[in-house]
Every structure is written in structure tokens, then in C-alpha cells.
Motif scaffolding. Sequence first.
Motif, PDB file in Angstrom:
ATOM      1  N   MET A   1     -33.039 -47.246  -9.210  1.00  0.00           N
ATOM      2  CA  MET A   1     -33.708 -46.279  -9.726  1.00  0.00           C
ATOM      3  C   MET A   1     -35.228 -46.074  -9.523  1.00  0.00           C
ATOM      4  O   MET A   1     -35.629 -45.218  -9.442  1.00  0.00           O
ATOM      5  CB  MET A   1     -33.404 -46.240 -11.203  1.00  0.00           C
ATOM      6  N   HIS A   2     -35.905 -47.318  -9.534  1.00  0.00           N
ATOM      7  CA  HIS A   2     -37.190 -47.477  -9.486  1.00  0.00           C
ATOM      8  C   HIS A   2     -37.619 -47.027  -7.815  1.00  0.00           C
ATOM      9  O   HIS A   2     -38.345 -46.068  -7.820  1.00  0.00           O
ATOM     10  CB  HIS A   2     -37.713 -48.832  -9.295  1.00  0.00           C
ATOM     11  N   GLU A   6     -39.799 -43.550  -7.216  1.00  0.00           N
ATOM     12  CA  GLU A   6     -41.155 -43.550  -6.301  1.00  0.00           C
ATOM     13  C   GLU A   6     -41.115 -42.751  -4.980  1.00  0.00           C
ATOM     14  O   GLU A   6     -42.325 -42.013  -4.805  1.00  0.00           O
ATOM     15  CB  GLU A   6     -41.260 -45.286  -5.660  1.00  0.00           C
ATOM     16  N   GLN A   7     -40.139 -42.617  -4.637  1.00  0.00           N
ATOM     17  CA  GLN A   7     -39.934 -41.709  -3.306  1.00  0.00           C
ATOM     18  C   GLN A   7     -40.141 -40.323  -3.812  1.00  0.00           C
ATOM     19  O   GLN A   7     -40.773 -39.307  -3.069  1.00  0.00           O
ATOM     20  CB  GLN A   7     -38.542 -41.791  -2.560  1.00  0.00           C
ATOM     21  N   MET A   8     -39.718 -40.036  -4.942  1.00  0.00           N
ATOM     22  CA  MET A   8     -39.901 -38.413  -5.620  1.00  0.00           C
ATOM     23  C   MET A   8     -41.251 -38.276  -5.777  1.00  0.00           C
ATOM     24  O   MET A   8     -42.020 -37.199  -5.563  1.00  0.00           O
ATOM     25  CB  MET A   8     -38.928 -38.372  -6.815  1.00  0.00           C
ATOM     26  N   ILE A   9     -41.787 -39.260  -6.374  1.00  0.00           N
ATOM     27  CA  ILE A   9     -43.461 -39.269  -6.572  1.00  0.00           C
ATOM     28  C   ILE A   9     -44.344 -39.059  -5.369  1.00  0.00           C
ATOM     29  O   ILE A   9     -45.022 -38.329  -5.145  1.00  0.00           O
ATOM     30  CB  ILE A   9     -43.851 -40.338  -7.594  1.00  0.00           C
ATOM     31  N   ALA A  51     -30.705 -28.150 -10.928  1.00  0.00           N
ATOM     32  CA  ALA A  51     -31.733 -27.277 -10.020  1.00  0.00           C
ATOM     33  C   ALA A  51     -32.226 -28.364  -9.281  1.00  0.00           C
ATOM     34  O   ALA A  51     -31.826 -29.627  -9.129  1.00  0.00           O
ATOM     35  CB  ALA A  51     -32.829 -26.984 -10.955  1.00  0.00           C
ATOM     36  N   SER A  52     -32.841 -27.953  -8.149  1.00  0.00           N
ATOM     37  CA  SER A  52     -33.227 -29.014  -6.855  1.00  0.00           C
ATOM     38  C   SER A  52     -34.311 -29.904  -7.907  1.00  0.00           C
ATOM     39  O   SER A  52     -34.922 -29.642  -8.796  1.00  0.00           O
ATOM     40  CB  SER A  52     -34.006 -28.219  -6.083  1.00  0.00           C
ATOM     41  N   ARG A  53     -34.381 -31.016  -7.151  1.00  0.00           N
ATOM     42  CA  ARG A  53     -35.572 -32.037  -7.593  1.00  0.00           C
ATOM     43  C   ARG A  53     -36.973 -31.402  -7.683  1.00  0.00           C
ATOM     44  O   ARG A  53     -37.585 -31.848  -8.462  1.00  0.00           O
ATOM     45  CB  ARG A  53     -35.300 -33.254  -6.762  1.00  0.00           C
ATOM     46  N   GLU A  54     -37.296 -30.656  -6.671  1.00  0.00           N
ATOM     47  CA  GLU A  54     -38.726 -30.226  -6.602  1.00  0.00           C
ATOM     48  C   GLU A  54     -38.862 -29.286  -7.651  1.00  0.00           C
ATOM     49  O   GLU A  54     -39.896 -29.026  -8.418  1.00  0.00           O
ATOM     50  CB  GLU A  54     -38.790 -29.345  -5.244  1.00  0.00           C
TER      51      GLU A  54
END
Length: 158
Positions: A1-2, A6-9, A51-54
Motif C-alpha cells: 500500500m505504501h 507513493e506512486q499516486m502522489i 471514479a478514476s484515481r485522478e
Amino acid sequence: MHREFEQMIVKSQGRIRYIASRYCHEGEFDDMYQEILLQLWRSFDSFQGQASRETWVYKVALNTACTFVKKAVKHKDLKQSISKDTISVTEPAQNNCQAEILNTFMNQLNDTDASILMMYLDGLSSDECAEVIGISANAVRSRIKRIKVEFENQYIGD
């Protein structure tokens, strides 16, 4: 999950920074940016993929920014507007780089229109923008059309 967080951020860092800078008062950027990251972290497990992550990142960031501003106004009893002052263009558009032109134009927009333009430029659909902002997709499309006309009038001309 970490790692996923991090990738999303990393992927959304520009959006998050823009939202924080758009809604913060002088000297509050770091606090607001940190608060947005904290809220994203706290709600990361609850993301259900409807919804999309964005879209989800936009929604959490905008809601956090709005809440942050409301708290600041309440605690400090600020009497000034949360909108940034309009920055006038003093040199011809052809002498500015595209990013400066866009930034100047976005600073002239109200917060909702600036957020819609940012999402539009990031490739979010009218439906996704509408979900984040809380208005209809038709209203989003109308605002985008108006924003485009205004940009053309200011920077492209005849």
C-alpha cells in the motif's frame, strides 16, 4: 500500500501543488500541501474505484483546500478574499513562455473555473470534472467553452 500511495502522489504532485497554491494565503503553502497529503493518506484505504484515481485525488485535494481555507478564516477572522488578485499582463504574450501565459490566465479565473481548466488540461472528462466540482457535466462544458473564448480574446485576438 505504501508503494501504491507513493506512486499516486508522484503522479499527482503537480495537481496537488497547484491546488494548494491556488487556495492558500501567503506563507501557508507548505501547511496546506501537507494537509492535502495527510487527507489523501487517511482516505487512501477507502478509495473504492467508483471514479478514476485522478478524479478522486482532485476531489480530496479540493475539499481539503476548501476546508483548510474555512478553518483559517474562522481562526484568524480574515476579512480578505481567498481569491488571488488579478495579475495584469504587462508584456506582449509572444514574449512569455506558454507556462507563464497559462499561469497568468489561470490567476485571473475564479477558483472553480481555474480548477475546471486544470482538470480539462489534464485530460479529465466533463463528467469527471463535474463529479469533483459538484456541478453538472453540462455546466462544466459551458464553463470550458467560456474559458476558451476568454483565453482567445485575451491572448490570440483576431
